[in-house]
Design a protein around this motif. Sequence first.
Motif, short mmCIF file in Angstrom:
data_model
loop_
_atom_site.label_atom_id
_atom_site.label_comp_id
_atom_site.label_asym_id
_atom_site.label_seq_id
_atom_site.Cartn_x
_atom_site.Cartn_y
_atom_site.Cartn_z
N GLU A 47 0.81 -1.21 0.00
CA GLU A 47 0.00 0.00 0.00
C GLU A 47 0.85 1.27 0.00
N ASN A 48 2.15 1.12 -0.14
CA ASN A 48 3.05 2.28 -0.09
C ASN A 48 3.74 2.54 -1.42
N LEU A 49 3.16 2.04 -2.51
CA LEU A 49 3.86 2.01 -3.80
C LEU A 49 3.29 3.01 -4.80
N ILE A 50 4.20 3.72 -5.49
CA ILE A 50 3.84 4.53 -6.64
C ILE A 50 4.67 4.04 -7.82
N LEU A 51 4.01 3.61 -8.87
CA LEU A 51 4.68 3.13 -10.08
C LEU A 51 4.57 4.18 -11.17
N ILE A 52 5.67 4.41 -11.89
CA ILE A 52 5.69 5.38 -12.98
C ILE A 52 6.09 4.67 -14.27
N THR A 53 5.36 4.96 -15.35
CA THR A 53 5.71 4.39 -16.65
C THR A 53 5.39 5.36 -17.78
N SER A 54 6.19 5.27 -18.83
CA SER A 54 5.93 6.05 -20.05
C SER A 54 5.22 5.20 -21.10
N THR A 55 4.87 3.97 -20.72
CA THR A 55 4.26 3.04 -21.66
C THR A 55 2.76 3.02 -21.44
N LEU A 56 2.04 3.75 -22.27
CA LEU A 56 0.60 3.92 -22.05
C LEU A 56 -0.17 2.64 -22.24
N HIS A 57 0.22 1.84 -23.25
CA HIS A 57 -0.55 0.62 -23.51
C HIS A 57 -0.41 -0.36 -22.33
N LEU A 58 0.77 -0.37 -21.67
CA LEU A 58 0.95 -1.22 -20.50
C LEU A 58 0.10 -0.73 -19.34
N ALA A 59 0.11 0.58 -19.11
CA ALA A 59 -0.67 1.13 -18.01
C ALA A 59 -2.15 0.80 -18.18
N ARG A 60 -2.65 0.94 -19.40
CA ARG A 60 -4.07 0.64 -19.63
C ARG A 60 -4.35 -0.86 -19.45
N ARG A 61 -3.38 -1.70 -19.84
CA ARG A 61 -3.57 -3.14 -19.68
C ARG A 61 -3.59 -3.52 -18.19
N LEU A 62 -2.74 -2.87 -17.41
CA LEU A 62 -2.68 -3.16 -15.98
C LEU A 62 -3.95 -2.73 -15.26
N LEU A 63 -4.58 -1.69 -15.79
CA LEU A 63 -5.78 -1.17 -15.15
C LEU A 63 -7.05 -1.81 -15.71
N GLY A 64 -6.88 -2.71 -16.69
CA GLY A 64 -8.03 -3.29 -17.37
C GLY A 64 -8.35 -4.71 -16.93
N LYS A 65 -9.34 -5.26 -17.59
CA LYS A 65 -9.85 -6.59 -17.27
C LYS A 65 -8.76 -7.65 -17.46
N GLY A 66 -8.66 -8.57 -16.49
CA GLY A 66 -7.71 -9.66 -16.60
C GLY A 66 -6.33 -9.37 -16.05
N SER A 67 -6.09 -8.15 -15.58
CA SER A 67 -4.78 -7.78 -15.05
C SER A 67 -4.58 -8.38 -13.66
N PRO A 68 -3.36 -8.86 -13.34
CA PRO A 68 -3.12 -9.40 -11.99
C PRO A 68 -3.19 -8.34 -10.90
N VAL A 69 -3.07 -7.06 -11.28
CA VAL A 69 -3.13 -6.00 -10.27
C VAL A 69 -4.41 -5.17 -10.39
N LEU A 70 -5.41 -5.72 -11.08
CA LEU A 70 -6.67 -5.00 -11.25
C LEU A 70 -7.28 -4.68 -9.88
N GLY A 71 -7.62 -3.42 -9.69
CA GLY A 71 -8.26 -3.01 -8.45
C GLY A 71 -7.31 -2.67 -7.32
N LEU A 72 -5.99 -2.87 -7.53
CA LEU A 72 -5.02 -2.61 -6.46
C LEU A 72 -4.47 -1.19 -6.52
N PHE A 73 -4.55 -0.53 -7.69
CA PHE A 73 -3.95 0.79 -7.88
C PHE A 73 -4.98 1.80 -8.37
#
Length: 402
Positions: A100-126
Amino acid sequence: MIIVRRYTDEARMSKLKPPIIVYGRRKTGKTFFVKSTFRDAIYLFVRRDRSIYYEQRGELISYDEMKRLIEERKERTVVVDEFHRLPEDFLEWIHVKSPENLILITSTLHLARRLLGKGSPVLGLFLDYQMKLIDERDILLNLSEKIHDPKELVEHAVYLREPILLRWFGSDLIEILRSLMYVVPSLVGEIFTEEEKELSRRYEGILRALASGRATLTEISTYLYSNKLIDRHDLSSIKPYMKTLIDIGTVERIPEYGGRRYYYFIHSPMIDLYYYLDEKYNFSESELEEKYFTEKFPLHVEQFFRGLLSKILGMRPFMIRKPDLEIDLAFVDYKKLRVVGEVKWKERMEGREIRRIEEKLGRYKDCRKILVVQSRDCLDTEPREIEVWDVEGIVEMLKNPE
């Protein structure tokens, strides 16, 4: 060099707490903003070779040490910049540990959207936070403390929304824009590399088409076909490319009011100006006179005010372009046209031109009407039933919002 405070981003970020994913196009100021906002955070940077630099210690640490650090220092925020370069099992580790203490930064938009989308292992955590160009309101407020001439202020603001250009603040604007010869090709190449896309001749052709004024899919397709960049004049063949350019934040689209088409624009005036000058005057291989750099100023200023007024008014921008009528500004609220306006970027407006604007905007009886100018002193006469918004008044409005 000037430090620009991003008041809008600060206000939005203050409503969030980790864990957060911060993402956005290359060179939009993500790292600087996160460091400035979370001053006590542990900052880790993942290099291209996957080595991890611990900034406060000034040393490299291992992947396993990084994970232990995140687990053991729960009371401190840990920032992991360019986290997408880490081994693939990092996301599974996050899924199991749920730090709960983590901030992740990325310049890769398609990855960010995939992580925030359906089927992501971290869906709902960030929670997610997208960094774009500096907000029009913020750049005006910051630069108004340094630049007092209204014309110079807005023209600087248009291009210095790009954080990468702020390092040259204080130099002549045209001299700053000359640097685009080197800055833009490198930046666009990095954007496509981060998105794991090849900057093909077709993608670059679309950017050149847009920069040279082709704003609809038909016009873009015609340009590509005439330059032998597509095999047939077929809109469906370019739609996937347009979608990618929109997804990675390089292109934006604005709907037509009362119609079904969209108009497409390069989101960054800096990138747009480079491709315009290179397409028309071979900028990448030529020394150009000042007059060529200013050719697109009026259009970029118009786009700047479209974005600015959209945020001030809290309404969505639309385009009105008909064979017999073209309106610079159109804003819709709840599917109803509420505001129309014109932007006139010149040092003097004669009475007859003001009368033409009154006639044009007067077609929209139930709409609020706005004329944006450098200064009220530019006007020979005061327009009837039209609000005049000049730069000084807009800055005052931003300083003292209702």
